[in-house]
Motif scaffolding. Structure first.
Motif, PDB file in Angstrom:
ATOM      1  N   ALA A 139       0.822  -1.213   0.000  1.00  0.00           N
ATOM      2  CA  ALA A 139       0.000   0.000   0.000  1.00  0.00           C
ATOM      3  C   ALA A 139       0.852   1.257   0.000  1.00  0.00           C
ATOM      4  O   ALA A 139       0.426   2.307  -0.505  1.00  0.00           O
ATOM      5  CB  ALA A 139      -0.936  -0.009   1.201  1.00  0.00           C
ATOM      6  N   ALA A 142       1.574   2.972  -3.597  1.00  0.00           N
ATOM      7  CA  ALA A 142       0.492   3.448  -4.466  1.00  0.00           C
ATOM      8  C   ALA A 142       0.970   4.606  -5.339  1.00  0.00           C
ATOM      9  O   ALA A 142       1.478   5.614  -4.835  1.00  0.00           O
ATOM     10  CB  ALA A 142      -0.700   3.890  -3.630  1.00  0.00           C
ATOM     11  N   SER A 162      -1.838  -4.913  -7.931  1.00  0.00           N
ATOM     12  CA  SER A 162      -1.994  -3.468  -8.102  1.00  0.00           C
ATOM     13  C   SER A 162      -3.389  -3.121  -8.607  1.00  0.00           C
ATOM     14  O   SER A 162      -4.026  -2.175  -8.124  1.00  0.00           O
ATOM     15  CB  SER A 162      -0.941  -2.931  -9.082  1.00  0.00           C
ATOM     16  OG  SER A 162      -1.130  -1.560  -9.342  1.00  0.00           O
ATOM     17  N   LYS A 165      -6.157  -3.948  -5.850  1.00  0.00           N
ATOM     18  CA  LYS A 165      -6.120  -3.026  -4.706  1.00  0.00           C
ATOM     19  C   LYS A 165      -6.139  -1.557  -5.129  1.00  0.00           C
ATOM     20  O   LYS A 165      -6.044  -0.665  -4.273  1.00  0.00           O
ATOM     21  CB  LYS A 165      -4.864  -3.292  -3.864  1.00  0.00           C
ATOM     22  CG  LYS A 165      -4.749  -4.714  -3.343  1.00  0.00           C
ATOM     23  CD  LYS A 165      -5.863  -5.062  -2.375  1.00  0.00           C
ATOM     24  CE  LYS A 165      -5.692  -6.460  -1.814  1.00  0.00           C
ATOM     25  NZ  LYS A 165      -6.777  -6.837  -0.880  1.00  0.00           N
ATOM     26  N   LEU A 167      -3.882   0.266  -6.639  1.00  0.00           N
ATOM     27  CA  LEU A 167      -2.650   0.919  -6.197  1.00  0.00           C
ATOM     28  C   LEU A 167      -1.913   1.636  -7.323  1.00  0.00           C
ATOM     29  O   LEU A 167      -1.050   2.469  -7.063  1.00  0.00           O
ATOM     30  CB  LEU A 167      -1.719  -0.123  -5.548  1.00  0.00           C
ATOM     31  CG  LEU A 167      -2.255  -0.757  -4.259  1.00  0.00           C
ATOM     32  CD1 LEU A 167      -1.314  -1.844  -3.767  1.00  0.00           C
ATOM     33  CD2 LEU A 167      -2.453   0.300  -3.177  1.00  0.00           C
TER      34      LEU A 167
END
Length: 292
Positions: A139, A142, A162, A165, A167
């Motif tokens: 995280a 990002a 990625s 999530k 990101l």
């Protein structure tokens, strides 16, 4: 006599007829061609300009010894061929390389093109970062630059994570693991996502190992295995026999201790990585089961 079989492999450079019977090919040429990686520490890497060493190199040499005995060719020559993440599968398929033992994940997608021997390691994708970077998990990356190596399963794993999530990693690609590590070392990327064991190996052999750390949860667990051509039961039986024999005799554990627990070249730094539960189980199961 072992029957001679032919199979067609269509590659980026065109089509070529390749002998599926590797032992016939080796007997005819008087040499076995083994692949090595230049920076897959401690599996397969260079100690000097042209000397491949490592855990997987030792297994490759054991296979070559078994081939010498089976073919009754004590003068059989070994030719070492450097490979990358991108070209290792094509070079197996087109007959340039007979066996690739390194840091190659055994999965079902690759199993459509090549065969795999008994699994000899289990690993997962994590992150190598500079200490003090503030990066502790995915995280934290990002919208940031994340390096990985072209032609690896890690590239797909990181992209999928990625996306899931949200990101939005900005992916940078190294041609090999040393190149990807350099992207972090030079500050072009904040993290290098790769199999954790390879990250520990690169860290141990860095100019300043204490400047780096491996962080983040393991995104998946995948097996490594030696790679050979498909539809070659005779050669697979030989390779599995060598690796299985090492596992049954206790020699495999000695090799593991040599490369994962004791100081290794070139800097004499130990990785200090005990055998995983999955690998301990496979010393008994002798499975070649792929990752999905």
């Amino acid at each position: 006599m072992i029957p001679l079989l032919l199979t067609a492999a269509t590659l980026a450079t065109g089509s070529a007829l390749v002998q599926a019977d590797t032992l016939e090919k080796i007997a005819a040429s008087g040499k076995i061609t083994l692949a090595y990686r230049e920076s897959s520490v401690p599996f397969s890497y260079l100690d000097g300009p042209s000397k491949p060493i490592g855990f997987a190199v030792d297994m490759s040499n054991a296979v070559a010894d078994a081939v010498r005995k089976q073919l009754k060719k004590p003068d059989l020559q070994i030719e070492w061929q450097p490979v990358t993440s991108q070209n290792r599968i094509p070079l197996i398929m087109n007959g340039t390389v007979d066996l690739e033992c390194g840091s190659t994940t055994n999965n079902t997608a690759r199993g459509k093109d090549v065969a795999f021997a008994i699994n000899h390691f289990y690993t997962g994708t994590r992150l190598l970062v500079k200490k003090g970077s503030g990066i502790k998990d995915y995280a934290d990356l990002a919208g940031k630059n994340v390096a990985t190596t072209t032609g690896t399963t890690n590239l797909q794993v990181l992209r999928k994570y990625s996306t899931e999530k949200n990101l939005n990693f900005n992916m940078l690609f190294g041609k090999d693991h040393a190149d990807s590590f350099l992207l972090v070392e030079s500050g072009r990327a904040l993290a290098f996502g790769m199999d954790d064991i390879l990250l520990f190996g690169l860290k141990a052999n860095a100019k300043n190992p204490d400047e780096f750390e491996v962080v983040g949860e393991s995104l998946q667990v995948e097996p490594y295995a030696c790679m050979l051509r498909k539809d070659d039961a005779g050669f697979k039986h030989l390779v599995d026999g060598v690796i299985g024999g090492l596992m049954k005799s206790g020699e495999f554990e000695k090799l593991y201790t040599k490369w994962f627990m004791q100081p290794i070249p070139p800097r004499g730094v130990p990785l200090g990585l005990p055998m995983s539960p999955q690998l301990k189980d496979n010393l008994k199961a002798l499975s070649d089961k792929p990752a999905v």
